[in-house]
Write a protein that holds these residues in place. Structure first.
Motif, PDB file in Angstrom:
ATOM      1  N   VAL A   1     -11.794   1.761  -0.047  1.00  0.00           N
ATOM      2  CA  VAL A   1     -11.428   3.154   0.212  1.00  0.00           C
ATOM      3  C   VAL A   1     -10.734   3.707  -1.023  1.00  0.00           C
ATOM      4  O   VAL A   1      -9.705   3.172  -1.462  1.00  0.00           O
ATOM      5  CB  VAL A   1     -10.504   3.277   1.440  1.00  0.00           C
ATOM      6  N   SER A   2     -11.312   4.739  -1.598  1.00  0.00           N
ATOM      7  CA  SER A   2     -10.717   5.382  -2.770  1.00  0.00           C
ATOM      8  C   SER A   2     -10.191   6.756  -2.374  1.00  0.00           C
ATOM      9  O   SER A   2     -10.731   7.413  -1.482  1.00  0.00           O
ATOM     10  CB  SER A   2     -11.755   5.527  -3.887  1.00  0.00           C
ATOM     11  N   SER A   3      -9.131   7.188  -3.052  1.00  0.00           N
ATOM     12  CA  SER A   3      -8.547   8.494  -2.748  1.00  0.00           C
ATOM     13  C   SER A   3      -7.634   8.910  -3.879  1.00  0.00           C
ATOM     14  O   SER A   3      -7.085   8.069  -4.601  1.00  0.00           O
ATOM     15  CB  SER A   3      -7.768   8.456  -1.432  1.00  0.00           C
TER      16      SER A   3
ATOM     17  N   GLY B   1      -1.710   6.259 -12.044  1.00  0.00           N
ATOM     18  CA  GLY B   1      -1.095   6.364 -10.722  1.00  0.00           C
ATOM     19  C   GLY B   1      -1.570   7.545  -9.926  1.00  0.00           C
ATOM     20  O   GLY B   1      -0.964   7.906  -8.911  1.00  0.00           O
ATOM     21  N   ASP B   2      -2.678   8.173 -10.366  1.00  0.00           N
ATOM     22  CA  ASP B   2      -3.171   9.380  -9.689  1.00  0.00           C
ATOM     23  C   ASP B   2      -4.129   9.066  -8.551  1.00  0.00           C
ATOM     24  O   ASP B   2      -4.306   9.882  -7.646  1.00  0.00           O
ATOM     25  CB  ASP B   2      -3.885  10.300 -10.686  1.00  0.00           C
ATOM     26  N   ARG B   3      -4.776   7.912  -8.613  1.00  0.00           N
ATOM     27  CA  ARG B   3      -5.749   7.538  -7.595  1.00  0.00           C
ATOM     28  C   ARG B   3      -5.470   6.106  -7.120  1.00  0.00           C
ATOM     29  O   ARG B   3      -4.891   5.302  -7.855  1.00  0.00           O
ATOM     30  CB  ARG B   3      -7.190   7.632  -8.117  1.00  0.00           C
ATOM     31  N   THR B   4      -5.889   5.820  -5.907  1.00  0.00           N
ATOM     32  CA  THR B   4      -5.705   4.479  -5.352  1.00  0.00           C
ATOM     33  C   THR B   4      -7.040   3.929  -4.863  1.00  0.00           C
ATOM     34  O   THR B   4      -7.963   4.677  -4.523  1.00  0.00           O
ATOM     35  CB  THR B   4      -4.720   4.488  -4.172  1.00  0.00           C
ATOM     36  N   GLN B   5      -7.111   2.614  -4.844  1.00  0.00           N
ATOM     37  CA  GLN B   5      -8.250   1.898  -4.278  1.00  0.00           C
ATOM     38  C   GLN B   5      -7.683   0.824  -3.359  1.00  0.00           C
ATOM     39  O   GLN B   5      -6.888  -0.020  -3.791  1.00  0.00           O
ATOM     40  CB  GLN B   5      -9.112   1.264  -5.377  1.00  0.00           C
TER      41      GLN B   5
ATOM     42  N   ARG C   1     -10.828  12.511   0.941  1.00  0.00           N
ATOM     43  CA  ARG C   1     -10.595  13.731   0.150  1.00  0.00           C
ATOM     44  C   ARG C   1     -10.189  14.855   1.094  1.00  0.00           C
ATOM     45  O   ARG C   1     -10.297  14.747   2.321  1.00  0.00           O
ATOM     46  CB  ARG C   1     -11.865  14.127  -0.606  1.00  0.00           C
ATOM     47  N   GLY C   2      -9.731  15.949   0.496  1.00  0.00           N
ATOM     48  CA  GLY C   2      -9.469  17.138   1.284  1.00  0.00           C
ATOM     49  C   GLY C   2     -10.766  17.701   1.842  1.00  0.00           C
ATOM     50  O   GLY C   2     -11.823  17.617   1.204  1.00  0.00           O
ATOM     51  N   CYS C   3     -10.706  18.241   3.033  1.00  0.00           N
ATOM     52  CA  CYS C   3     -11.913  18.779   3.663  1.00  0.00           C
ATOM     53  C   CYS C   3     -12.358  20.065   2.977  1.00  0.00           C
ATOM     54  O   CYS C   3     -11.543  20.869   2.525  1.00  0.00           O
ATOM     55  CB  CYS C   3     -11.652  19.060   5.146  1.00  0.00           C
TER      56      CYS C   3
ATOM     57  N   ALA D   1       0.832  -1.206   0.000  1.00  0.00           N
ATOM     58  CA  ALA D   1       0.000   0.000   0.000  1.00  0.00           C
ATOM     59  C   ALA D   1       0.863   1.251   0.000  1.00  0.00           C
ATOM     60  O   ALA D   1       0.610   2.203  -0.750  1.00  0.00           O
ATOM     61  CB  ALA D   1      -0.933  -0.009   1.209  1.00  0.00           C
ATOM     62  N   TYR D   2       1.890   1.260   0.839  1.00  0.00           N
ATOM     63  CA  TYR D   2       2.780   2.418   0.927  1.00  0.00           C
ATOM     64  C   TYR D   2       3.320   2.815  -0.439  1.00  0.00           C
ATOM     65  O   TYR D   2       3.367   3.997  -0.792  1.00  0.00           O
ATOM     66  CB  TYR D   2       3.932   2.111   1.888  1.00  0.00           C
ATOM     67  N   GLU D   3       3.735   1.840  -1.224  1.00  0.00           N
ATOM     68  CA  GLU D   3       4.330   2.134  -2.531  1.00  0.00           C
ATOM     69  C   GLU D   3       3.335   2.774  -3.493  1.00  0.00           C
ATOM     70  O   GLU D   3       3.735   3.461  -4.431  1.00  0.00           O
ATOM     71  CB  GLU D   3       4.916   0.853  -3.123  1.00  0.00           C
ATOM     72  N   LYS D   4       2.047   2.537  -3.281  1.00  0.00           N
ATOM     73  CA  LYS D   4       1.025   3.152  -4.138  1.00  0.00           C
ATOM     74  C   LYS D   4       0.839   4.626  -3.816  1.00  0.00           C
ATOM     75  O   LYS D   4       0.509   5.434  -4.685  1.00  0.00           O
ATOM     76  CB  LYS D   4      -0.317   2.422  -3.984  1.00  0.00           C
ATOM     77  N   ASP D   5       1.004   4.987  -2.541  1.00  0.00           N
ATOM     78  CA  ASP D   5       0.788   6.376  -2.116  1.00  0.00           C
ATOM     79  C   ASP D   5       1.567   6.619  -0.826  1.00  0.00           C
ATOM     80  O   ASP D   5       1.008   6.570   0.271  1.00  0.00           O
ATOM     81  CB  ASP D   5      -0.702   6.639  -1.900  1.00  0.00           C
ATOM     82  N   PRO D   6       2.885   6.873  -0.930  1.00  0.00           N
ATOM     83  CA  PRO D   6       3.726   6.977   0.277  1.00  0.00           C
ATOM     84  C   PRO D   6       3.237   8.001   1.293  1.00  0.00           C
ATOM     85  O   PRO D   6       3.242   7.729   2.501  1.00  0.00           O
ATOM     86  CB  PRO D   6       5.100   7.367  -0.288  1.00  0.00           C
ATOM     87  N   SER D   7       2.830   9.162   0.839  1.00  0.00           N
ATOM     88  CA  SER D   7       2.446  10.223   1.769  1.00  0.00           C
ATOM     89  C   SER D   7       1.207   9.872   2.580  1.00  0.00           C
ATOM     90  O   SER D   7       1.000  10.388   3.676  1.00  0.00           O
ATOM     91  CB  SER D   7       2.203  11.539   1.025  1.00  0.00           C
ATOM     92  N   ARG D   8       0.371   8.980   2.050  1.00  0.00           N
ATOM     93  CA  ARG D   8      -0.894   8.672   2.716  1.00  0.00           C
ATOM     94  C   ARG D   8      -0.778   7.478   3.669  1.00  0.00           C
ATOM     95  O   ARG D   8      -1.706   7.202   4.437  1.00  0.00           O
ATOM     96  CB  ARG D   8      -1.996   8.401   1.677  1.00  0.00           C
ATOM     97  N   ALA D   9       0.324   6.770   3.674  1.00  0.00           N
ATOM     98  CA  ALA D   9       0.447   5.552   4.478  1.00  0.00           C
ATOM     99  C   ALA D   9       0.129   5.815   5.943  1.00  0.00           C
ATOM    100  O   ALA D   9       0.687   6.726   6.566  1.00  0.00           O
ATOM    101  CB  ALA D   9       1.852   4.988   4.344  1.00  0.00           C
TER     102      ALA D   9
END
Length: 495
Positions: free
Chosen positions: A447-449, A413-417, A484-486, A323-331
């Motif tokens: 969870v999508s983002s 690579g812009d969105r993850t599920q 998403r962003g608030c 999961a981290y590799e898909k979106d490091p900042s969100r881990a």
């Protein structure tokens, strides 16, 4: 008193110019003033820059080629600018290197594991293993801590021996242990917040208050890892050997390094993503309520249960890394929201776990970690350096728990599920309330983002918001959540 206007009129009347002569006079005067100003500026900057370099350890040391005066822009720090020093032992390296091999990138990551001697079977080490160096002999140094190990002296000198290698283009020296897992993209995100030409000492404290009281609140704990800027390393190496003897009674290498930092006058810059993991038992509560900061490191993973149930420690880390590799900042980033149609609360630790409550829970409670672990030294229920809440004995007061099952990115690579599957311990007693019975029918969460831009960590931090996007009948078995962003003025406030 004389009339200044008459004086000026007399002065002008005494000077007579033809129009052409007047233009020539003005041109020559302007040229002379410009030339004088240019010469003045040249000497000002020449001598001021010289004084900066004479007082700067970076300019004095020819190992650093890219130093420029303060205020000039630099390119972003990348892995080629970071030299990592891993503290290890020849006796344990063949076992411990499995942690380093999870995150080390051959021919990309720079650094070494520093060992006391050549490890057995070193000729058969795989290319995924960090290269090693043998530390210098430290028998001449004093070590008087009765309950520690002299290896702390050798470990304390890793930053000095790394610096003295004289490698080009190093901005940061990063220290860690052989059982530390670094998350490299997030490490770079943190380091890019700071100027490597200033003296920075970046890291985190222990989670257990008893450890901070015994060792120091002002110390970056070495197992969680810490970073020393080049400018600070250049000062540190001058005094480190003396510090080792002056602080001979200190237990650990990180304490000895911090003693030097005190003498230099540099405090630790605390970053919440460095995790010493000074806890025992199940780390679930800590990871499921991660602080609002990029995940930088995890340590002491041999001393806690695997982070995913039913898996080995290494298998668990590999799963987290998918999961981290898909979106490091969100881990591990925490988000929570409500399904008001069904009167439920949902808490997401991205890439790790989801919690479902069949009732509405306040945000203050949702952001607080479950105390699924004990303190490091005494195995007690705290205190810790962050708030915790007990795991209720009544099953009707506990959430249903889901763990990461799958992670994928879209074609760009812009969105993850990510998908999370229900987990029930064999020993768990099920709540017999009707609302729990209906909630237990939910077997999966999706969870999508959008991929989280790491630049967000350079702004004022705010937890992202989420919402349930499939409120129909299908949500009885599979709940789809969007992070998403608030929005402006949006809060997590129950009705």
């Amino acid at each position: 008193m004389s009339d200044p206007f008459k004086t000026w009129k007399f002065f002008v009347s005494t000077i007579t110019f033809k129009p052409l002569d007047l233009l020539v006079f003005l041109f020559k005067t302007t040229l002379a003033i410009f030339t004088l100003a240019s010469i003045s500026l040249f000497f000002h900057f020449a001598f001021s820059n010289r004084s900066i370099c004479l007082s700067s350890p970076v300019c004095n040391n020819n190992q650093q080629q890219n130093f420029v005066a303060s205020g000039q822009a630099y390119g972003r720090t990348n892995l080629s600018h970071v030299l990592i020093g891993i503290g290890g032992s020849a006796k344990t390296w063949n076992e411990r290197r499995r942690y380093s091999q999870l995150w080390w990138r051959p021919n990309v990551t720079r650094g070494y594991v520093w060992l006391d001697e050549k490890p057995p079977g070193s000729e058969k080490l795989p290319p995924t293993s960090p290269p090693y160096k043998i530390s210098e002999d430290t028998s001449r140094f004093k070590y008087t801590c009765g309950y520690g190990s002299r290896s702390a002296v050798r470990m304390a000198r890793i930053v000095k021996e790394s610096f003295e290698l004289g490698l080009d283009n190093v901005r940061w020296f990063v220290m860690g242990d052989d059982d530390t897992v670094f998350f490299l993209e997030n490490l770079l995100t943190v380091l890019n917040k700071y100027d490597h030409n200033q003296m920075y000492y970046v890291g985190g404290n222990s989670e257990s208050v008893e450890q901070d009281v015994i060792h120091s609140y002002n110390m970056a704990y070495g197992g969680g890892g810490f970073a020393v800027s080049y400018a600070l390393a250049a000062e540190l190496v001058k005094v480190l050997d003396g510090c080792i003897d002056r602080y001979a009674a200190f237990y650990g290498s990180d304490q000895k390094v911090q003693g030097c930092m005190s003498e230099i006058g540099i405090p630790v810059t605390k970053e919440l993503g460095f995790h010493q993991v000074d806890i025992r038992g199940n780390p679930y509560g800590l990871l499921a309520a991660h602080p609002l900061a990029p995940l930088v490191s995890l340590h002491h993973l041999d001393y806690v249960q695997p982070i995913f149930p039913g898996m080995t420690r290494i298998e668990s880390l590999k799963k987290l890394l998918t999961a981290y590799e898909k979106d490091p900042s969100r881990a591990l980033q925490h988000s929570f929201c409500y399904d008001l149609k069904r009167n439920r609360s949902i808490s997401v630790s991205w890439g790790y776990s989801v919690q479902l409550y069949p009732y509405l829970v306040t945000a203050k409670k949702l952001e607080t970690a479950f105390s699924t672990f004990q303190s490091w030294r005494t195995w007690k229920n705290g205190p810790f350096t962050f708030n915790t809440r007990p795991v209720e004995k009544d099953p009707c007061e506990r959430p249903l728990t889901y763990f990461l099952d799958h992670a994928e990115s879209d074609i760009n690579g812009d969105r993850t599920q990510t998908r999370y599957a229900r987990h029930v311990e064999e020993s768990d007693k099920e709540c017999d309330r009707p609302d729990y019975g209906r909630a237990s029918g939910v077997k999966f969460f999706g969870v999508s983002s959008a991929k989280l831009n790491p630049a967000i960590w350079s702004t004022a931090p705010r937890r992202q918001c989420c919402e349930v996007v499939n409120g129909g009948e299908g949500a009885d078995h599979f709940v789809q959540v969007k992070i998403r962003g608030c929005r402006r003025y949006e809060t997590v406030t129950p009705p």
